[in-house]
Scaffold this motif. Structure first.
Motif, PDB file in Angstrom:
ATOM      1  N   ILE A  39      13.741  -2.899 -31.199  1.00 52.18           N
ATOM      2  CA  ILE A  39      13.695  -3.584 -32.496  1.00 52.18           C
ATOM      3  C   ILE A  39      14.903  -4.496 -32.622  1.00 52.18           C
ATOM      4  CG2 ILE A  39      13.805  -3.261 -35.010  1.00 52.18           C
ATOM      5  CD1 ILE A  39      12.411  -0.637 -34.696  1.00 52.18           C
TER       6      ILE A  39
ATOM      7  N   VAL B 275      12.190   4.665 -31.331  1.00 48.51           N
ATOM      8  CA  VAL B 275      13.061   3.506 -31.109  1.00 48.51           C
ATOM      9  C   VAL B 275      14.172   3.864 -30.123  1.00 48.51           C
ATOM     10  CG1 VAL B 275      14.625   1.857 -32.180  1.00 48.51           C
ATOM     11  CG2 VAL B 275      12.592   2.616 -33.413  1.00 48.51           C
TER      12      VAL B 275
ATOM     13  N   ILE C  11      18.148  -1.007 -30.670  1.00 49.91           N
ATOM     14  CA  ILE C  11      18.118  -1.850 -31.869  1.00 49.91           C
ATOM     15  C   ILE C  11      19.149  -2.964 -31.720  1.00 49.91           C
ATOM     16  CG2 ILE C  11      18.335  -1.963 -34.369  1.00 49.91           C
ATOM     17  CD1 ILE C  11      17.756   1.020 -34.478  1.00 49.91           C
TER      18      ILE C  11
ATOM     19  N   TYR D 267      11.375  -7.823 -27.104  1.00 54.46           N
ATOM     20  CA  TYR D 267      11.453  -6.902 -28.240  1.00 54.46           C
ATOM     21  C   TYR D 267      10.038  -6.634 -28.744  1.00 54.46           C
ATOM     22  CZ  TYR D 267      16.488  -7.685 -28.449  1.00 54.46           C
ATOM     23  OH  TYR D 267      17.827  -7.734 -28.149  1.00 54.46           O
TER      24      TYR D 267
ATOM     25  N   VAL E 290       9.469  -5.283 -32.133  1.00 57.15           N
ATOM     26  CA  VAL E 290       9.402  -5.516 -33.578  1.00 57.15           C
ATOM     27  C   VAL E 290      10.637  -6.272 -34.043  1.00 57.15           C
ATOM     28  CG1 VAL E 290       9.302  -4.458 -35.878  1.00 57.15           C
ATOM     29  CG2 VAL E 290       8.038  -3.418 -33.982  1.00 57.15           C
TER      30      VAL E 290
ATOM     31  N   VAL F  51       7.535   0.188 -40.203  1.00 61.57           N
ATOM     32  CA  VAL F  51       7.790  -0.075 -38.784  1.00 61.57           C
ATOM     33  C   VAL F  51       6.856   0.772 -37.912  1.00 61.57           C
ATOM     34  CG1 VAL F  51       9.475   0.114 -36.917  1.00 61.57           C
ATOM     35  CG2 VAL F  51      10.170  -0.815 -39.138  1.00 61.57           C
TER      36      VAL F  51
END
Length: 209
Positions: A3, A26, A29, A47, A49, A114
């Motif tokens: 993300i 996840v 990030i 990526y 999202v 998400v």
């Protein structure tokens, strides 16, 4: 899942990252402070999202969203905004966003949004879904502000909030001449004849607080 969080305020980015770190799905990030920085990062890496603020200096979130979709069409984008859903959600979804939530949403809603997007689905709040189901009729005539382009609508809202042409130009990193052109188009498309009429119209239709 990877993300990337995009917001021009470092404190907001860190807060969002802390919330997203709670998700087991996840594993990475990233973060960016502007649309241009995001685009460069997307060109360098993959990526899944993007959590994207709609209101940033320079390119608006909707402009950045459209650019994302030209270079990485499969990336899912969740729009995060201070603006009520009624103002921008439909525009964002039409531009390719996978979801839209407001910044005053609970942390749990961000996680839910998400997760749903990661599953390949769309996300809007229950309240917006009900409003759209109850009142949004694609066959009905559009309101004047709904025929404005995304940038025109952005300028429209800033005019309605009392910003001068020079203020708007400075905020959007555009020339005063360009903003004046947008203003002329707004008058022509909406039939409104003055800045005060724009303000009154915006208040009546709940487009400004």
């Amino acid at each position: 899942m990877k993300i990337i969080v995009v917001d021009d305020h470092a404190v907001v980015r860190r807060g969002l990252i802390q919330i997203l770190k709670s998700m087991q799905e996840v594993n990475f990030i990233g973060e960016a402070s502007s649309g241009n920085e995001l685009i460069e990062l997307l060109k360098e890496d993959e990526y899944d999202v993007v959590v994207l603020d709609i209101s940033m200096p320079g390119k608006s979130g909707l402009d950045v969203l459209k650019e994302i979709k030209t270079i990485k069409q499969k990336v899912s984008v969740l729009i995060l905004s201070i603006h009520p859903e009624e103002q921008y959600a439909v525009r964002a979804l039409k531009a390719g966003a996978s979801g839209y939530i407001t910044k005053d949403s609970a942390p749990e809603e961000l996680v839910t949004a998400v997760q749903r997007i990661m599953e390949g689905r769309k996300y809007i709040s229950q309240s917006l879904a009900e409003k759209l189901a109850g009142s949004y009729d694609i066959s009905s005539s559009k309101l004047p502000h709904e025929i404005l382009s995304d940038r025109e609508f952005e300028v429209f809202k800033m005019i309605a909030s009392g910003n001068t042409v020079s203020n708007i130009a400075e905020s959007l990193f555009l020339s005063a001449k360009t903003i004046s052109t947008y203003q002329s188009r707004i008058y022509e498309k909406t039939g409104l004849k003055s800045r005060s009429e724009i303000t009154l119209y915006a208040i009546k239709n709940g487009l400004i607080e």
